[in-house]
Scaffold this motif. Structure first.
Motif, PDB file in Angstrom:
ATOM      1  N   TYR B  18       0.829  -1.202   0.000  1.00  7.96           N
ATOM      2  CA  TYR B  18       0.000   0.000   0.000  1.00  7.96           C
ATOM      3  C   TYR B  18       0.869   1.259   0.000  1.00  7.96           C
ATOM      4  O   TYR B  18       0.638   2.189  -0.772  1.00  7.96           O
ATOM      5  CB  TYR B  18      -0.917  -0.016   1.234  1.00  7.96           C
ATOM      6  CG  TYR B  18      -1.752   1.223   1.374  1.00  7.96           C
ATOM      7  CD1 TYR B  18      -2.890   1.411   0.600  1.00  7.96           C
ATOM      8  CD2 TYR B  18      -1.398   2.221   2.287  1.00  7.96           C
ATOM      9  CE1 TYR B  18      -3.639   2.544   0.711  1.00  7.96           C
ATOM     10  CE2 TYR B  18      -2.159   3.371   2.407  1.00  7.96           C
ATOM     11  CZ  TYR B  18      -3.275   3.534   1.620  1.00  7.96           C
ATOM     12  OH  TYR B  18      -4.018   4.658   1.723  1.00  7.96           O
ATOM     13  N   LEU B  19       1.899   1.261   0.839  1.00  9.96           N
ATOM     14  CA  LEU B  19       2.753   2.454   0.933  1.00  9.96           C
ATOM     15  C   LEU B  19       3.505   2.692  -0.372  1.00  9.96           C
ATOM     16  O   LEU B  19       3.680   3.830  -0.805  1.00  9.96           O
ATOM     17  CB  LEU B  19       3.746   2.292   2.084  1.00  9.96           C
ATOM     18  CG  LEU B  19       3.168   2.504   3.475  1.00  9.96           C
ATOM     19  CD1 LEU B  19       4.206   2.167   4.528  1.00  9.96           C
ATOM     20  CD2 LEU B  19       2.702   3.938   3.648  1.00  9.96           C
ATOM     21  N   GLN B  22       1.626   4.599  -2.936  1.00  9.66           N
ATOM     22  CA  GLN B  22       1.301   6.003  -2.674  1.00  9.66           C
ATOM     23  C   GLN B  22       2.183   6.925  -3.504  1.00  9.66           C
ATOM     24  O   GLN B  22       3.236   6.530  -3.991  1.00  9.66           O
ATOM     25  CB  GLN B  22       1.504   6.319  -1.188  1.00  9.66           C
ATOM     26  CG  GLN B  22       0.616   5.525  -0.272  1.00  9.66           C
ATOM     27  CD  GLN B  22      -0.840   5.801  -0.506  1.00  9.66           C
ATOM     28  OE1 GLN B  22      -1.304   6.897  -0.325  1.00  9.66           O
ATOM     29  NE2 GLN B  22      -1.566   4.789  -0.939  1.00  9.66           N
ATOM     30  N   ARG B  23       1.745   8.167  -3.642  1.00  8.89           N
ATOM     31  CA  ARG B  23       2.461   9.088  -4.507  1.00  8.89           C
ATOM     32  C   ARG B  23       3.797   9.571  -3.923  1.00  8.89           C
ATOM     33  O   ARG B  23       4.806   9.511  -4.615  1.00  8.89           O
ATOM     34  CB  ARG B  23       1.573  10.285  -4.853  1.00  8.89           C
ATOM     35  CG  ARG B  23       1.943  10.985  -6.134  1.00  8.89           C
ATOM     36  CD  ARG B  23       1.066  12.189  -6.333  1.00  8.89           C
ATOM     37  NE  ARG B  23       1.259  13.142  -5.259  1.00  8.89           N
ATOM     38  CZ  ARG B  23       2.175  14.111  -5.292  1.00  8.89           C
ATOM     39  NH1 ARG B  23       2.928  14.249  -6.356  1.00  8.89           N
ATOM     40  NH2 ARG B  23       2.308  14.942  -4.293  1.00  8.89           N
ATOM     41  N   LYS B  27       6.871   7.911   1.319  1.00 11.78           N
ATOM     42  CA  LYS B  27       6.057   6.731   1.626  1.00 11.78           C
ATOM     43  C   LYS B  27       6.594   5.512   0.898  1.00 11.78           C
ATOM     44  O   LYS B  27       6.519   4.390   1.400  1.00 11.78           O
ATOM     45  CB  LYS B  27       4.597   6.981   1.247  1.00 11.78           C
ATOM     46  CG  LYS B  27       3.933   7.948   2.186  1.00 11.78           C
ATOM     47  CD  LYS B  27       2.431   7.960   2.006  1.00 11.78           C
ATOM     48  CE  LYS B  27       1.821   8.946   2.996  1.00 11.78           C
ATOM     49  NZ  LYS B  27       0.418   9.191   2.708  1.00 11.78           N
TER      50      LYS B  27
END
Lengths: 485, 117
Positions: B18-19, B22-23, B27
């Motif tokens: 998930y991280l 991320q943009r 992250k």
């Protein structure tokens, strides 16, 4: 099978050379001397190892005297030893070209030492005999390649390097998880023992994905055209000649260890897609570097299909041909960019007039890449097609892929070399000093000469074929061969 | 207990993926760190994370006879932790440098550049 320290000695040499380069980092001449003379010495040692392995059979080093199924060991079979010779040769030839092109500031930042660290990791990956050590060697070569990728630190390099680093870190995690699960399932990591029990599907999926990414097989190949073109050409020449080959050899070594044969099919399909994507990708690329990167994807497709159909002799020929031809072509691309000051090959003109020698080098390397007779590439493609003879779809695909490469190379020749320059030839845009020009000529020339020497007849490229054909899945399985000192 | 660990490992992998998706680049770094730890924990759990004595051969014996903790899995993890730490340190510096030179924070904003030497 012979127990000797020779493989470990050949492996340790680049590490020693790297340390020497780092130790004398402030003295430019000393570093140059160490890296060139050391490179020659290393090549001689690797050649010696390959000849001895060829004459006497597989050589094994057991570090610290631990049995090779429990401790760390290095096994030089014919294919592995040949790959080490290839690595040492590429290292030396591309190193010469790098000496010619690097400016003082970049050289002071440990460039040559880093390339030897990379060579250390590559050699370890070729000679290792267990899965976890393969992971460790991958990390050694990756961390060196990360640094080389962003060496110089321009914006584009950092952007390209970021993509390269991220994807490789993710694939490393997959590789590590695959190793761990393999150990949990089988209780061993040694290639020989794994060949007896087989790697179950869960870890197999992780390992195959990780290796396909490192070898840049579609659908895991798009990082390469996105990141390679950003680095200097002598760095990309080294990467494209060696790094994808490590992935290919890892696939060749591990696919035979997997319980399920579906993975051969998966890799085969990946190879087919790679040829298609690479071929259509390279047509219409205006940028020479990106075009060559797409061509690498298509060439890796051929290698992947040969691995999937278990043709190690063909794999060996394809790997040697691609390493020499593509490494050389990236160096040629660097020279073309230097002479014209352009990165788009359609804007380069009159290179044939300006540098006939470069034109010849390009012609030979490009012919071998596309597989025109009588080059090494032709023999490699011919063997490939013969191995696929009962699969018409693959034969057609192989011919289409070759035609696309040929189209791309001819287009470069017509636009950049043959087209007459509009302005009268003036001074070269970025002239090298005579000494640097000489280094570049020797480096690039030796790659062309090696390719021609290997092409000259099927008799001469036979050692490569034999080395491949001698590959029998897992490293040294026959226990009867064992003779302990 | 193993089932709990298995869920934790799965959860860590999910967080890592998930991280990474991320943009912001920071992250991404955190995601890579979490993924590495997830893999390490997975090796640890899959080799049997139980309280067992270290693999020492008692005096006067040739082999261990009692159950012992598997030293190989621990050696693998130790190696992987060291490597992961080094590589992550490099990635942190790289992200910092990318941010410094081009003032960008997102992966998609990285240009498709070609070097010029």
């Amino acid at each position: 099978m012979i127990y000797t320290n020779l493989p470990a000695l050949v492996l340790a040499t680049p590490l020693v050379l790297a340390c020497l380069c780092f130790a004398f980092a402030r003295r430019r001449r000393v570093v140059q001397l160490v890296s060139l003379l050391g490179g020659v010495g290393w090549l001689a040692m690797a050649a010696n190892l390959a000849m001895q392995v060829h004459a006497q059979g597989t050589m094994v080093t057991e570090v610290g005297g631990w049995d090779r199924h429990y401790g760390i060991s290095f096994v030089a079979d014919q294919l592995g030893a040949m790959m080490v010779v290839l690595a040492a040769f590429i290292q030396l030839a591309v190193g010469l070209a790098a000496h010619a092109r690097l400016d003082r500031k970049a050289e002071a930042f440990w460039y040559h030492g880093l390339t030897y660290c990379l060579a250390f990791g590559v050699t370890g990956a070729f000679l290792t005999a267990d899965l976890f050590n393969l992971f460790v060697w991958f990390e050694v070569l990756l961390i060196s390649s990360f640094v080389l990728m962003v060496h110089g630190g321009s914006d584009q390099q950092l952007a390209g390097g970021m993509k390269y680093v991220t994807l490789n870190l993710i694939s490393s995690v997959m590789f590590l998880a695959g190793c761990g699960l393999t150990y949990a399932h089988t209780g061993t990591l040694s290639f020989v023992q794994l060949a007896q029990v087989g790697i179950p599907d869960g870890p197999a999926a992780l390992l195959v994905l990780a290796f396909m990414l490192k070898a840049s097989v579609v659908p895991l190949a798009f990082w390469m055209p996105a990141s390679y073109p950003a680095a200097p050409t002598y760095t990309i020449a080294l990467f494209s000649a060696l790094l994808t080959k490590v992935g290919c050899l890892a696939l060749l070594r591990t696919l035979g260890l997997l319980q399920n044969e579906i993975w051969f099919t998966v890799l085969g399909i990946g190879g087919v897609l790679s040829i298609l994507v690479g071929s259509f990708g390279l047509i219409g690329q205006a940028n020479l570097r990106r075009m060559l990167a797409f061509s690498s994807v298509s060439q890796v497709g051929y290698i992947a299909i040969a691995i999937a159909l278990q043709q190690p002799a063909v794999v060996a020929l394809l790997i040697v041909n691609h390493a020499l031809a593509k490494g050389g072509l990236f160096l040629v691309a660097g020279e073309m960019e230097r002479l014209t000051g352009q990165t788009n090959y359609r804007d380069m003109r009159g290179l044939a007039e300006r540098s006939p020698a470069l034109t010849w080098a390009f012609a030979v390397l490009a012919a071998s890449l596309a597989g025109l007779p009588p080059t090494l590439g032709f023999f490699a493609k011919w063997d490939w097609l013969s191995a696929m003879a009962d699969r018409p779809f693959l034969v057609i695909l192989g011919l289409v892929g070759s035609a696309a490469t040929l189209y791309g190379m001819v287009d470069v020749y017509l636009k950049a070399f043959a087209a007459p320059s509009e302005e009268p030839l003036g001074e070269d845009v970025n002239r090298l000093s005579r000494r640097r020009q000489w280094l570049m000529n020797v480096g690039l020339g030796s790659m062309v000469v090696a390719l021609v020497a290997l092409s000259s007849s099927p008799v001469v490229n036979d050692p490569v074929r034999q080395a491949g054909a001698a590959f029998k899945g897992p490293l040294v399985s026959a226990a009867t061969e064992e003779v302990r000192p | 207990m193993d089932a709990l660990y298995a869920v934790v490992v799965g959860f860590l992998f999910a967080i890592g993926v998930y991280l990474i998706l991320q943009r912001p680049l920071v992250k991404l770094l955190l995601g890579i760190a979490v993924l590495g730890n997830a893999a390490n924990l997975m090796i640890f759990v899959s080799s049997g994370a139980r309280r067992l004595p270290p693999p020492l051969i008692p005096d006067g014996e040739k082999v261990v006879t009692t159950p012992i903790a598997d030293p190989i899995a621990q050696a693998l993890i130790l190696t992987a932790i060291v490597i992961g730490f080094g590589v992550l340190a490099f990635a942190v510096v790289l992200v910092h440098r990318v941010h410094q030179t081009s003032q960008i924070d997102g992966f998609d904003e990285l240009t498709e550049g070609v070097g010029t030497e």
